[in-house]
Design a protein around this motif. Structure first.
Motif, mmCIF file in Angstrom:
data_model
loop_
_atom_site.group_PDB
_atom_site.id
_atom_site.type_symbol
_atom_site.label_atom_id
_atom_site.label_comp_id
_atom_site.label_asym_id
_atom_site.label_seq_id
_atom_site.Cartn_x
_atom_site.Cartn_y
_atom_site.Cartn_z
ATOM 1 N N ARG A 1 9.343 7.878 -15.832
ATOM 2 C CA ARG A 1 8.909 8.302 -14.499
ATOM 3 C C ARG A 1 8.977 7.086 -13.573
ATOM 4 N NH1 ARG A 1 6.802 13.202 -13.877
ATOM 5 N NH2 ARG A 1 5.868 12.561 -11.891
ATOM 6 N N SER A 2 9.699 7.248 -12.481
ATOM 7 C CA SER A 2 9.921 6.125 -11.567
ATOM 8 C C SER A 2 9.584 6.516 -10.137
ATOM 9 C CB SER A 2 11.374 5.648 -11.661
ATOM 10 O OG SER A 2 11.701 5.245 -12.973
ATOM 11 N N GLU A 3 8.395 7.100 -9.959
ATOM 12 C CA GLU A 3 7.978 7.512 -8.615
ATOM 13 C C GLU A 3 8.016 6.349 -7.636
ATOM 14 O OE1 GLU A 3 6.228 7.898 -11.373
ATOM 15 O OE2 GLU A 3 5.238 9.844 -11.518
ATOM 16 N N GLY A 4 7.501 5.214 -8.085
ATOM 17 C CA GLY A 4 7.448 4.053 -7.209
ATOM 18 C C GLY A 4 8.823 3.620 -6.744
ATOM 19 N N LEU A 5 9.784 3.608 -7.664
ATOM 20 C CA LEU A 5 11.138 3.190 -7.304
ATOM 21 C C LEU A 5 11.787 4.158 -6.328
ATOM 22 C CD1 LEU A 5 13.066 1.747 -10.376
ATOM 23 C CD2 LEU A 5 12.646 0.691 -8.168
ATOM 24 N N PHE A 6 11.639 5.456 -6.570
ATOM 25 C CA PHE A 6 12.285 6.427 -5.691
ATOM 26 C C PHE A 6 11.703 6.361 -4.277
ATOM 27 C CE2 PHE A 6 13.505 8.756 -9.684
ATOM 28 C CZ PHE A 6 14.865 8.594 -9.504
ATOM 29 N N PHE A 7 10.385 6.303 -4.167
ATOM 30 C CA PHE A 7 9.794 6.228 -2.835
ATOM 31 C C PHE A 7 10.044 4.860 -2.205
ATOM 32 C CE2 PHE A 7 7.643 10.082 -4.121
ATOM 33 C CZ PHE A 7 7.583 10.788 -2.927
ATOM 34 N N ALA A 8 10.122 3.818 -3.030
ATOM 35 C CA ALA A 8 10.478 2.504 -2.495
ATOM 36 C C ALA A 8 11.890 2.520 -1.937
ATOM 37 C CB ALA A 8 10.358 1.445 -3.585
ATOM 38 N N GLY A 9 12.792 3.207 -2.649
ATOM 39 C CA GLY A 9 14.153 3.338 -2.141
ATOM 40 C C GLY A 9 14.191 4.063 -0.809
ATOM 41 N N SER A 10 13.337 5.074 -0.677
ATOM 42 C CA SER A 10 13.253 5.803 0.588
ATOM 43 C C SER A 10 12.739 4.897 1.706
ATOM 44 C CB SER A 10 12.332 7.012 0.432
ATOM 45 O OG SER A 10 12.203 7.720 1.650
ATOM 46 N N PHE A 11 11.706 4.099 1.409
ATOM 47 C CA PHE A 11 11.191 3.171 2.414
ATOM 48 C C PHE A 11 12.207 2.074 2.733
ATOM 49 C CE2 PHE A 11 6.944 4.778 1.115
ATOM 50 C CZ PHE A 11 6.539 5.195 2.376
ATOM 51 N N PHE A 12 12.935 1.636 1.718
ATOM 52 C CA PHE A 12 14.001 0.662 1.931
ATOM 53 C C PHE A 12 14.971 1.173 2.993
ATOM 54 C CE2 PHE A 12 18.245 -0.915 1.126
ATOM 55 C CZ PHE A 12 18.070 -2.261 0.858
ATOM 56 N N MET A 13 15.398 2.422 2.797
ATOM 57 C CA MET A 13 16.307 3.038 3.753
ATOM 58 C C MET A 13 15.680 3.139 5.138
ATOM 59 S SD MET A 13 16.530 6.249 5.358
ATOM 60 C CE MET A 13 15.712 7.346 4.212
ATOM 61 N N GLN A 14 14.431 3.613 5.197
ATOM 62 C CA GLN A 14 13.779 3.816 6.486
ATOM 63 C C GLN A 14 13.651 2.502 7.262
ATOM 64 O OE1 GLN A 14 10.107 6.129 6.237
ATOM 65 N NE2 GLN A 14 10.914 7.232 4.486
ATOM 66 N N LYS A 15 13.283 1.445 6.548
ATOM 67 C CA LYS A 15 13.106 0.164 7.228
ATOM 68 C C LYS A 15 14.429 -0.390 7.730
ATOM 69 C CE LYS A 15 8.878 -1.131 4.822
ATOM 70 N NZ LYS A 15 8.230 -2.076 3.905
ATOM 71 N N CYS A 16 15.453 -0.285 6.894
ATOM 72 C CA CYS A 16 16.758 -0.793 7.317
ATOM 73 C C CYS A 16 17.264 -0.054 8.539
ATOM 74 C CB CYS A 16 17.761 -0.681 6.177
ATOM 75 S SG CYS A 16 17.492 -1.840 4.813
ATOM 76 N N VAL A 17 17.216 1.278 8.489
ATOM 77 C CA VAL A 17 17.808 2.042 9.582
ATOM 78 C C VAL A 17 16.893 2.103 10.801
ATOM 79 C CG1 VAL A 17 19.206 3.392 7.991
ATOM 80 C CG2 VAL A 17 17.014 4.293 8.727
ATOM 81 N N SER A 18 15.558 1.973 10.594
ATOM 82 C CA SER A 18 14.685 1.876 11.759
ATOM 83 C C SER A 18 14.976 0.584 12.508
ATOM 84 C CB SER A 18 13.213 1.918 11.330
ATOM 85 O OG SER A 18 12.888 3.181 10.814
ATOM 86 N N GLY A 19 15.214 -0.473 11.760
ATOM 87 C CA GLY A 19 15.634 -1.713 12.393
ATOM 88 C C GLY A 19 16.965 -1.540 13.104
ATOM 89 N N LEU A 20 17.863 -0.744 12.494
ATOM 90 C CA LEU A 20 19.142 -0.477 13.135
ATOM 91 C C LEU A 20 18.940 0.296 14.428
ATOM 92 C CD1 LEU A 20 22.223 -0.499 13.136
ATOM 93 C CD2 LEU A 20 22.165 1.551 11.689
ATOM 94 N N GLY A 21 18.009 1.283 14.402
ATOM 95 C CA GLY A 21 17.722 2.038 15.613
ATOM 96 C C GLY A 21 17.200 1.156 16.725
ATOM 97 N N LEU A 22 16.302 0.244 16.381
ATOM 98 C CA LEU A 22 15.772 -0.683 17.382
ATOM 99 C C LEU A 22 16.851 -1.650 17.877
ATOM 100 C CD1 LEU A 22 12.322 -1.451 15.725
ATOM 101 C CD2 LEU A 22 12.682 -0.221 17.872
ATOM 102 N N TYR B 1 0.825 -1.205 0.000
ATOM 103 C CA TYR B 1 0.000 0.000 0.000
ATOM 104 C C TYR B 1 0.861 1.258 0.000
ATOM 105 C CZ TYR B 1 -2.667 3.971 1.501
ATOM 106 O OH TYR B 1 -3.213 5.232 1.562
ATOM 107 N N GLU B 2 1.832 1.319 0.892
ATOM 108 C CA GLU B 2 2.533 2.561 1.169
ATOM 109 C C GLU B 2 3.397 3.021 0.001
ATOM 110 O OE1 GLU B 2 3.082 5.759 3.816
ATOM 111 O OE2 GLU B 2 1.670 4.085 3.767
ATOM 112 N N VAL B 3 4.067 2.114 -0.690
ATOM 113 C CA VAL B 3 4.922 2.512 -1.802
ATOM 114 C C VAL B 3 4.087 3.077 -2.960
ATOM 115 C CG1 VAL B 3 6.530 1.687 -3.562
ATOM 116 C CG2 VAL B 3 6.815 0.970 -1.185
ATOM 117 N N PRO B 4 3.070 2.371 -3.457
ATOM 118 C CA PRO B 4 2.251 2.971 -4.520
ATOM 119 C C PRO B 4 1.527 4.239 -4.076
ATOM 120 C CG PRO B 4 1.922 0.600 -4.437
ATOM 121 C CD PRO B 4 2.687 0.970 -3.205
#
Length: 498
Positions: free
Chosen positions: A384-405, A130-133
């Protein structure tokens, strides 16, 4: 070449519907960062470092799903457009999986840790669908430089309202003290009630948002059919994500979201063990957070109109680093209100509101800046690659949020924080070690992210010139493959009767 979005202002109803879907993400995000570690560590009884490790592994594994979802969404062609089929499909699984996350088997510690990791992966994957699209809709809905900040402001507004409202219910309704559990935060039944209500709210918010934005499908750019191999798909993803402006935002985000994950995971520990607040009082902090989110909604849009997105984001980042640690540093040095002082709660709520306004305002601007990367990349690649760019952002957020935890679990173990502790039972030295470690990491992570963010290259003038060039090019471009009508009757012909 892909068509460009329209340069337009959006109706309020569209912004509200678009933003409402982020309630699901807000509930999930606050649950993961504020409650999950506490629940599995203090209630279920899993050691903190194992909980942190399981969450980090789950988030990192799941993060690799995001670019795939983004790529598939970018290239999907359907009568419901590129984004909405994914959004509709995610609604029910999100709710069911979130409910399972908070109802683990307790047959053995190993089974519990495996359940945590497995369900965390699945719920994150469902949310991604849901969130990426949905995030990719923002730069598609409008090409206007400032309107994008407004649209994404609604997204963050509802995300935080949804997450904070659920926390308010959790601490003031679900986690009430009982004779068996005098400290409400340790009541397992309360977490089960929370999970059920949260699951229903998440499913409804996604479904309502998808339905509410459905009418905008006719205005959105069309996708390009993907006809590459799996290896070719990954090569295209890698090429797209090498964009310099994108990498700057990702680099800044690595440090900012690691710090945020650390702050959220430790916030309940600070409020419970440093400030000595009961569960009902903790719920009142959600009011301060909601006030801060409302301020951020106004702050990001209005200040960026004067200073531009990059300068505003840097300014807000610097102020956030300072404001968010002042109470802890003052307490560490004996210069703050003692526990039980009537002024303690309102002063901390004020700091919470201000820190939230600065932090969330910066998040809104970061997402708006990511939207502007889409046209910069489109001019270079023709896609146009909106999905890829925002997916890349979520990729980063998930990885580093896991790192924070994960870092939180390591910090708690490193400072000798006891399992199953009650307020007043943790030594002052242990609490001081916790404060010192957190503040040092928060400052280092925040300043590093700020320095990287200051290098973002896209200005308003550059964006508007680029949008004008793309619009002119699109007006002369041939239709996308598959977008032409299969057959058109001549104007003087009549259709044959059925």
């Amino acid at each position: 070449m892909a068509t460009a979005p329209q340069l337009r202002k959006l109706p309020l109803a569209t912004k509200l519907a678009y933003g409402f879907g982020s309630v699901a993400y807000g509930i999930k995000d606050n649950g993961f960062q504020t409650l999950l570690l506490l629940y599995y560590n203090q209630v279920v009884g899993v050691p903190a470092h194992l909980v942190g490790l399981a969450i980090m592994v789950a988030l990192v594994i799941d993060a690799f799903v995001d670019p795939i979802v983004g790529h598939l969404s970018d290239h999907l062609r359907s009568r419901w457009g590129r984004r909405h089929p994914f959004m509709y499909a995610a609604a029910l699984p999100v709710g069911l999986l979130y409910l399972l996350l908070w109802n683990p088997p307790t047959s053995s510690p190993g089974a519990t840790v495996a359940w945590l990791a497995g369900t965390a992966i699945l719920i994150r994957t469902a949310i991604s669908c849901y969130e990426v699209p949905s995030s990719a809709l923002a730069p598609e809905l409008t090409a206007d430089y400032h309107e994008r900040t407004s649209v994404l402001g609604y997204r963050y507004l509802f995300g935080w309202i949804g997450g904070m409202t659920m926390l308010l219910l959790t601490f003031n309704v679900f986690l009430q003290p009982t004779a068996q559990y005098p400290l409400g935060q340790l009541n397992p039944d309360g977490y089960h009630r929370y999970a059920l209500v949260a699951a229903i709210a998440m499913t409804l918010s996604i479904a309502i948002s998808a339905l509410g934005t459905h009418r905008e499908i006719r205005h959105l750019p069309q996708g390009r059919p993907a006809r590459t191999s799996i290896a070719g798909t990954f090569r295209e993803i890698a090429a797209t994500l090498r964009n310099r402006a994108f990498l700057i935002l990702i680099g800044a985000g690595v440090f900012a979201y690691t710090s945020q994950g650390l702050s959220f995971a430790l916030s309940t520990y600070f409020n419970t063990f440093v400030w000595g607040f009961p569960a009902a009082a903790l719920g009142l902090f959600t009011i301060a957070v909601l006030v801060g989110v409302g301020l951020a909604f106004l702050l990001a849009s209005r200040v960026s109109r004067r200073l531009g997105k990059r300068r505003t984001a840097v300014l807000l980042s610097l102020c956030y680093i300072i404001v968010s640690i002042i109470p802890l540093l003052l307490r560490r040095n004996g210069l703050f209100f003692v526990n039980g002082d009537p002024a303690l709660m309102p002063v901390l709520m004020g700091f919470t509101a201000l820190g939230t306004a600065l932090g969330v305002g910066n998040m809104i601007l970061g997402a708006s800046m990511m939207s502007d990367v889409v046209e910069e990349a489109q001019e270079r690649t023709g896609a146009r690659s909106e999905g890829l760019f925002f997916a890349g952002s979520f990729f980063m957020q998930k990885c580093v949020s896991g790192l924070g935890l994960f870092l939180t679990g390591i910090i708690l173990s490193g400072v000798g924080f006891p399992t199953g502790a009650l307020p007043g039972q943790v030594s002052q030295q242990t609490l001081y070690r916790l404060i010192d470690t957190y503040c040092v990491l928060h400052i280092v992570l925040g300043l590093t992210g700020l320095l990287i963010l200051s290098r973002f290259p896209i200005t308003r003038a550059q964006h508007e010139q680029r949008v004008a060039r793309l619009a002119e090019t699109a007006s002369h471009a041939a239709p996308l493959p598959g977008s032409e009508p299969e057959y058109t009757l001549p104007s003087n012909a009549q259709a044959a009767p059925l």
